[in-house]
Scaffold this active site. Sequence first.
Site, PDB file in Angstrom:
ATOM      1  N   LYS A  67       0.887  -1.223   0.058  1.00 33.88           N
ATOM      2  CA  LYS A  67       0.622   0.153   0.164  1.00 33.88           C
ATOM      3  C   LYS A  67       1.465   1.314   0.681  1.00 33.88           C
ATOM      4  CE  LYS A  67      -1.925  -1.118   4.021  1.00 33.88           C
ATOM      5  NZ  LYS A  67      -1.871  -2.853   3.819  1.00 33.88           N
ATOM      6  N   THR A  68       2.105   1.267   1.134  1.00 38.04           N
ATOM      7  CA  THR A  68       2.783   2.474   1.019  1.00 38.04           C
ATOM      8  C   THR A  68       3.433   2.742  -0.608  1.00 38.04           C
ATOM      9  OG1 THR A  68       2.633   2.089   3.331  1.00 38.04           O
ATOM     10  CG2 THR A  68       4.767   3.976   1.956  1.00 38.04           C
ATOM     11  N   ASP A 112      -0.926   6.276   5.765  1.00 39.19           N
ATOM     12  CA  ASP A 112      -1.326   5.100   6.312  1.00 39.19           C
ATOM     13  C   ASP A 112      -2.044   4.991   7.899  1.00 39.19           C
ATOM     14  OD1 ASP A 112      -0.877   2.280   6.532  1.00 39.19           O
ATOM     15  OD2 ASP A 112       1.211   2.602   6.711  1.00 39.19           O
ATOM     16  N   THR A 161      -5.591  -1.447   6.645  1.00 37.30           N
ATOM     17  CA  THR A 161      -5.648  -2.466   7.412  1.00 37.30           C
ATOM     18  C   THR A 161      -7.280  -2.971   7.532  1.00 37.30           C
ATOM     19  OG1 THR A 161      -4.457  -2.646   9.233  1.00 37.30           O
ATOM     20  CG2 THR A 161      -3.160  -2.107   7.417  1.00 37.30           C
ATOM     21  N   ARG A 220       6.694  -7.706   2.165  1.00 37.92           N
ATOM     22  CA  ARG A 220       7.444  -7.412   3.259  1.00 37.92           C
ATOM     23  C   ARG A 220       8.341  -7.936   3.731  1.00 37.92           C
ATOM     24  NH1 ARG A 220       4.914  -3.595   6.620  1.00 37.92           N
ATOM     25  NH2 ARG A 220       4.436  -2.213   5.148  1.00 37.92           N
TER      26      ARG A 220
END
Length: 342
Positions: A67-68, A112, A161, A220
Amino acid sequence: MDDLRDVDEPVDESELAIEGALRPSSLAEFVGQQKVRGQLQLLLDAARLQQRPADHILLSGPPGLGKTTLAMIVAHESERPLRLSSGPAIQHAGDLAALLSSLTPGEVLFIDEIHRMARSAEEMLYLAMEDFRIDIMVGKGAGATSIPLDLAPFTLVGATTRSGLLPNPLRDRFGFTAHLEYYEPFELERVIERSAARLGVEMPPAARAEIARRSRGTPRIANRLLRRVRDYALVHGDGDAADEAIVDAALDLYDVDALGLDRLDRAVLDAVVRRFRGGPVGLGTLSVAVGEESDTIESVVEPYLVRIGFLGRTPRGRVATPEAYGHLGVPHDNSVLGFDDL
């Protein structure tokens, strides 16, 4: 052990620097999420042709899926500056007002964990997203007055999330909403291949596949496991080469098993299976049994165990499945499991 998942703990600056170096800088480089990539590309191309800021974008999904990175790509491909913030950092309407009033025309604002913003800030954001304007209250009580403040047009990219915690008025103001899905092993292999090349690690396909298999469908985690494998190869191997044996040895050292389960995952399964005879067992009781916060079990451990079919959630509590017994090598009796409640 070194926690290789996503928890709310400070991360070493060197780790952040490495993660940043491994991030793709364009949609063409971004691996996976093919449908979302196509939708975003259309959104950005249309905004470019009309010479306007792109519509506001909401990205939802589990941690670690990109997402980032996608927010950074939106800014890069729009040729606009990027401003980074987070929901927990915006606890007052004044915090948001100061942030919004400092944006330059067309700037991309990334927030975020946007669902963790203060309610007063959320309400201010409604008007800012829709009309590029905010109302600032001056004074208190009967003498308070509202002063309108025009904002430079901007693009908000929100990441969450837990999209269910976002109020409907805020969710409805996003022009595009995307949900990121867990990655398939072959997609993670491509992520690992690209990252290994950037880290200067020689790795055969079998070794990449083994890391992908233990990465819980999350890029990640795949990159973090790759870095630990690289470290092991530097200390115990040939330095810049990591074969399947090196991968196995490195991940065994960090207690990551063949399915990607680590010490805490196995502790939770072991407690449900052995101490509570397969369940059902409540989250609070399970938390005490393994000595871990209930929030960590619910948000970090459970989702993966449920997704791979090792744990079930019933109205009476958590239950272990036959697959969980098999993974632990424990004989099971279906009569003690709460499968009727699944």
